[in-house]
Motif scaffolding. Structure first.
Motif, PDB file in Angstrom:
ATOM      1  N   ALA A  66       3.386 -14.643   1.277  1.00 19.97           N
ATOM      2  CA  ALA A  66       3.115 -13.956   2.545  1.00 19.97           C
ATOM      3  C   ALA A  66       2.113 -12.843   2.275  1.00 19.97           C
ATOM      4  O   ALA A  66       2.118 -12.230   1.200  1.00 19.97           O
ATOM      5  CB  ALA A  66       4.404 -13.380   3.128  1.00 19.97           C
ATOM      6  N   ILE A  67       1.254 -12.575   3.255  1.00 20.63           N
ATOM      7  CA  ILE A  67       0.271 -11.526   3.030  1.00 20.63           C
ATOM      8  C   ILE A  67       0.996 -10.191   2.865  1.00 20.63           C
ATOM      9  O   ILE A  67       2.074  -9.991   3.429  1.00 20.63           O
ATOM     10  CB  ILE A  67      -0.788 -11.470   4.153  1.00 20.63           C
ATOM     11  N   PRO A  68       0.437  -9.285   2.089  1.00 23.82           N
ATOM     12  CA  PRO A  68       1.125  -8.020   1.803  1.00 23.82           C
ATOM     13  C   PRO A  68       1.388  -7.189   3.063  1.00 23.82           C
ATOM     14  O   PRO A  68       0.599  -7.210   4.007  1.00 23.82           O
ATOM     15  CB  PRO A  68       0.142  -7.294   0.872  1.00 23.82           C
ATOM     16  N   VAL A  69       2.496  -6.458   3.044  1.00 21.78           N
ATOM     17  CA  VAL A  69       2.841  -5.509   4.101  1.00 21.78           C
ATOM     18  C   VAL A  69       2.819  -4.125   3.464  1.00 21.78           C
ATOM     19  O   VAL A  69       3.621  -3.822   2.577  1.00 21.78           O
ATOM     20  CB  VAL A  69       4.237  -5.797   4.693  1.00 21.78           C
ATOM     21  N   LEU A  70       1.885  -3.274   3.910  1.00 20.45           N
ATOM     22  CA  LEU A  70       1.656  -1.992   3.254  1.00 20.45           C
ATOM     23  C   LEU A  70       1.905  -0.836   4.219  1.00 20.45           C
ATOM     24  O   LEU A  70       1.551  -0.908   5.393  1.00 20.45           O
ATOM     25  CB  LEU A  70       0.223  -1.924   2.716  1.00 20.45           C
ATOM     26  N   ASP A  71       2.486   0.224   3.704  1.00 20.51           N
ATOM     27  CA  ASP A  71       2.851   1.398   4.491  1.00 20.51           C
ATOM     28  C   ASP A  71       1.771   2.465   4.326  1.00 20.51           C
ATOM     29  O   ASP A  71       1.672   3.099   3.273  1.00 20.51           O
ATOM     30  CB  ASP A  71       4.215   1.919   4.019  1.00 20.51           C
ATOM     31  N   PHE A  72       0.978   2.664   5.374  1.00 23.14           N
ATOM     32  CA  PHE A  72      -0.159   3.582   5.298  1.00 23.14           C
ATOM     33  C   PHE A  72       0.295   5.033   5.142  1.00 23.14           C
ATOM     34  O   PHE A  72      -0.408   5.860   4.557  1.00 23.14           O
ATOM     35  CB  PHE A  72      -1.015   3.435   6.556  1.00 23.14           C
ATOM     36  N   SER A  73       1.480   5.352   5.660  1.00 22.04           N
ATOM     37  CA  SER A  73       1.965   6.736   5.604  1.00 22.04           C
ATOM     38  C   SER A  73       2.249   7.189   4.175  1.00 22.04           C
ATOM     39  O   SER A  73       2.249   8.390   3.880  1.00 22.04           O
ATOM     40  CB  SER A  73       3.225   6.902   6.460  1.00 22.04           C
ATOM     41  N   LYS A  74       2.485   6.251   3.274  1.00 22.72           N
ATOM     42  CA  LYS A  74       2.817   6.611   1.894  1.00 22.72           C
ATOM     43  C   LYS A  74       1.612   7.141   1.119  1.00 22.72           C
ATOM     44  O   LYS A  74       1.765   7.639  -0.001  1.00 22.72           O
ATOM     45  CB  LYS A  74       3.430   5.411   1.172  1.00 22.72           C
ATOM     46  N   ALA A 104      -0.514   6.972  -5.325  1.00 20.97           N
ATOM     47  CA  ALA A 104      -1.180   6.159  -6.342  1.00 20.97           C
ATOM     48  C   ALA A 104      -0.727   4.704  -6.276  1.00 20.97           C
ATOM     49  O   ALA A 104      -1.542   3.775  -6.366  1.00 20.97           O
ATOM     50  CB  ALA A 104      -0.912   6.737  -7.727  1.00 20.97           C
ATOM     51  N   LYS A 105       0.572   4.511  -6.091  1.00 21.30           N
ATOM     52  CA  LYS A 105       1.105   3.150  -5.994  1.00 21.30           C
ATOM     53  C   LYS A 105       0.567   2.447  -4.745  1.00 21.30           C
ATOM     54  O   LYS A 105       0.206   1.265  -4.787  1.00 21.30           O
ATOM     55  CB  LYS A 105       2.637   3.186  -5.947  1.00 21.30           C
ATOM     56  N   THR A 106       0.484   3.181  -3.633  1.00 22.03           N
ATOM     57  CA  THR A 106      -0.008   2.589  -2.384  1.00 22.03           C
ATOM     58  C   THR A 106      -1.485   2.245  -2.486  1.00 22.03           C
ATOM     59  O   THR A 106      -1.927   1.183  -2.019  1.00 22.03           O
ATOM     60  CB  THR A 106       0.240   3.558  -1.211  1.00 22.03           C
ATOM     61  N   LEU A 107      -2.272   3.113  -3.108  1.00 22.20           N
ATOM     62  CA  LEU A 107      -3.692   2.806  -3.340  1.00 22.20           C
ATOM     63  C   LEU A 107      -3.830   1.518  -4.151  1.00 22.20           C
ATOM     64  O   LEU A 107      -4.678   0.668  -3.847  1.00 22.20           O
ATOM     65  CB  LEU A 107      -4.371   3.961  -4.073  1.00 22.20           C
ATOM     66  N   ALA A 108      -2.996   1.378  -5.162  1.00 25.86           N
ATOM     67  CA  ALA A 108      -3.047   0.176  -6.001  1.00 25.86           C
ATOM     68  C   ALA A 108      -2.675  -1.068  -5.204  1.00 25.86           C
ATOM     69  O   ALA A 108      -3.294  -2.139  -5.377  1.00 25.86           O
ATOM     70  CB  ALA A 108      -2.110   0.337  -7.205  1.00 25.86           C
ATOM     71  N   HIS A 109      -1.688  -0.955  -4.325  1.00 27.17           N
ATOM     72  CA  HIS A 109      -1.286  -2.094  -3.497  1.00 27.17           C
ATOM     73  C   HIS A 109      -2.417  -2.497  -2.545  1.00 27.17           C
ATOM     74  O   HIS A 109      -2.665  -3.697  -2.325  1.00 27.17           O
ATOM     75  CB  HIS A 109      -0.034  -1.749  -2.689  1.00 27.17           C
ATOM     76  N   ILE A 110      -3.105  -1.498  -1.968  1.00 32.25           N
ATOM     77  CA  ILE A 110      -4.222  -1.808  -1.072  1.00 32.25           C
ATOM     78  C   ILE A 110      -5.343  -2.482  -1.842  1.00 32.25           C
ATOM     79  O   ILE A 110      -5.936  -3.469  -1.370  1.00 32.25           O
ATOM     80  CB  ILE A 110      -4.715  -0.521  -0.375  1.00 32.25           C
ATOM     81  N   ALA A 111      -5.644  -1.975  -3.028  1.00 28.38           N
ATOM     82  CA  ALA A 111      -6.689  -2.595  -3.851  1.00 28.38           C
ATOM     83  C   ALA A 111      -6.336  -4.034  -4.184  1.00 28.38           C
ATOM     84  O   ALA A 111      -7.181  -4.943  -4.101  1.00 28.38           O
ATOM     85  CB  ALA A 111      -6.892  -1.788  -5.137  1.00 28.38           C
ATOM     86  N   ASN A 112      -5.078  -4.260  -4.549  1.00 31.82           N
ATOM     87  CA  ASN A 112      -4.637  -5.617  -4.884  1.00 31.82           C
ATOM     88  C   ASN A 112      -4.755  -6.556  -3.690  1.00 31.82           C
ATOM     89  O   ASN A 112      -5.189  -7.707  -3.828  1.00 31.82           O
ATOM     90  CB  ASN A 112      -3.189  -5.579  -5.373  1.00 31.82           C
ATOM     91  N   ALA A 113      -4.396  -6.055  -2.496  1.00 33.72           N
ATOM     92  CA  ALA A 113      -4.493  -6.882  -1.288  1.00 33.72           C
ATOM     93  C   ALA A 113      -5.945  -7.244  -0.989  1.00 33.72           C
ATOM     94  O   ALA A 113      -6.250  -8.378  -0.605  1.00 33.72           O
ATOM     95  CB  ALA A 113      -3.873  -6.147  -0.100  1.00 33.72           C
ATOM     96  N   CYS A 114      -6.850  -6.287  -1.163  1.00 34.62           N
ATOM     97  CA  CYS A 114      -8.267  -6.548  -0.897  1.00 34.62           C
ATOM     98  C   CYS A 114      -8.857  -7.514  -1.920  1.00 34.62           C
ATOM     99  O   CYS A 114      -9.730  -8.328  -1.590  1.00 34.62           O
ATOM    100  CB  CYS A 114      -9.051  -5.241  -0.920  1.00 34.62           C
ATOM    101  N   GLU A 115      -8.385  -7.431  -3.142  1.00 36.66           N
ATOM    102  CA  GLU A 115      -8.922  -8.283  -4.203  1.00 36.66           C
ATOM    103  C   GLU A 115      -8.381  -9.709  -4.135  1.00 36.66           C
ATOM    104  O   GLU A 115      -9.119 -10.667  -4.367  1.00 36.66           O
ATOM    105  CB  GLU A 115      -8.586  -7.684  -5.573  1.00 36.66           C
ATOM    106  N   ASN A 116      -7.105  -9.837  -3.811  1.00 32.59           N
ATOM    107  CA  ASN A 116      -6.444 -11.135  -3.945  1.00 32.59           C
ATOM    108  C   ASN A 116      -6.143 -11.842  -2.638  1.00 32.59           C
ATOM    109  O   ASN A 116      -5.863 -13.048  -2.645  1.00 32.59           O
ATOM    110  CB  ASN A 116      -5.147 -10.964  -4.732  1.00 32.59           C
TER     111      ASN A 116
END
Length: 322
Positions: free
Chosen positions: A17-25, A32-44
């Motif tokens: 399933a496509i990632p579900v990310l919490d922008f408020s975090k 730092a963890k949220t930035l990494a999750h966004i980067a991973n979603a954009c890359e993959n």
């Protein structure tokens, strides 16, 4: 929202399933963890759901209402007499090509006088919604800058072009995918990547149909109430020198439901020059490793209009020769 996410993860295999990310975090100790999750979603993936994005639920509910009311009041009867409906009725069992089972209008700052006028609250609601979405888009672009190691505002400045600030183009497509009597014969929207920069999609809460191509199969972008689905466009792929990828996606037709879709796109000015960011090109043997050409966005769109439903790589090749 937390309860909604819990049931989402129970119902669906999150690895598919496509990632579900919490922008408020981004504002707390998990930045730092949220930035990494966004980067991973954009890359993959090139797609991700965004929750806690800052747009008021009251406004989102109003957008749903006026969109639905607009279709019933101003578009439904016209769609019944549209070209695609006539083709479906007149071609027997033949599968339709080069058409989409979709009703669509486009809203921009330049065509406000042409916005729907019969539906109460439509103009006021969409002016407010577009304002909030544009602010959100610019916040996300700054996050992408940070993740890519670019100066703050790099992508927005590239999109504005040399004409100065706030020349990037922001448009909104209000679409409906009505019930289709033969969904095996016509698709809702043919597979494509998005030509522009950043796409912010407010899709139907209940009716699915959007799919993303991932690892050799179509993955459903499941409805998740009041999220904004983010899609990476071709121009972000170019500026990132291929680190972030625009995703091949489509909408399938359904027999029993009318799917609502409001897609807004933050694009470069037509005169903007787009190229990989110099910071993302590696120097090898005294030559720059530039995977994408430098071009004027308006030229790219001229190619895209002719090749939208074809692979993106030939578009990059075509525009490099201009």
């Amino acid at each position: 929202m937390a309860v909604l996410l819990f049931f989402f993860f129970l119902l669906f295999d999150i690895s598919r399933a496509i990632p579900v990310l919490d922008f408020s975090k981004l504002n707390g100790h998990e930045r730092a963890k949220t930035l990494a999750h966004i980067a991973n979603a954009c890359e993959n993936w090139g797609f991700f759901h965004l929750v806690n994005h800052g747009i008021a639920e009251d406004l989102l509910e109003r957008v749903k209402k006026v969109s639905t009311d607009f279709y019933k009041l101003e578009r439904e009867e016209n769609f019944k007499n549209s070209k695609v409906v006539k083709l479906l009725n007149e071609t027997g069992d033949k599968k339709l090509e080069n058409v989409d089972w979709e009703d669509i209008i486009t809203l921009t700052d330049d065509n406000v006088n042409e916005w729907p006028s019969q539906t109460p609250g439509f103009k006021e609601t969409f002016k407010e919604f577009r304002y909030e979405l544009k602010k959100l888009a610019e916040k996300i672009l700054e996050v992408l800058d940070e993740n890519l190691g670019l100066p703050k505002g790099h992508i927005k400045k590239a999109f504005d072009g040399e004409e100065g600030e706030n020349n990037a183009f922001f448009g909104t497509k209000v679409s409906h995918y009505p019930p289709c009597p033969n969904p095996d014969r016509v698709i809702g929207l043919r597979p494509h990547t998005d030509a522009g920069g950043l796409i912010l999609l407010f899709q139907d809460d209940e009716v699915g149909g959007l799919q993303v191509w991932k690892d050799g199969e179509w993955i459903d972008v499941e409805p998740l109430k009041n999220t904004i689905v983010i899609s990476v466009g071709d121009q972000i792929e170019v500026i990132s020198n291929g680190r972030y990828k625009s995703a091949w996606h489509r909408v399938v037709s359904t027999t029993d439901s009318n799917r609502r879709s409001v897609a807004s796109y933050y694009n470069p000015s037509h005169k903007a020059t787009i190229a990989p960011a110099p910071q993302l090109m590696k120097e090898t043997n005294e030559e720059w490793n530039q995977a994408y050409p430098k071009f004027v966005f308006g030229d790219y769109m001229s190619v895209y209009y002719q090749q939208k439903f074809h692979p993106k790589e030939p578009r990059f090749q075509a525009v490099s020769a201009m």
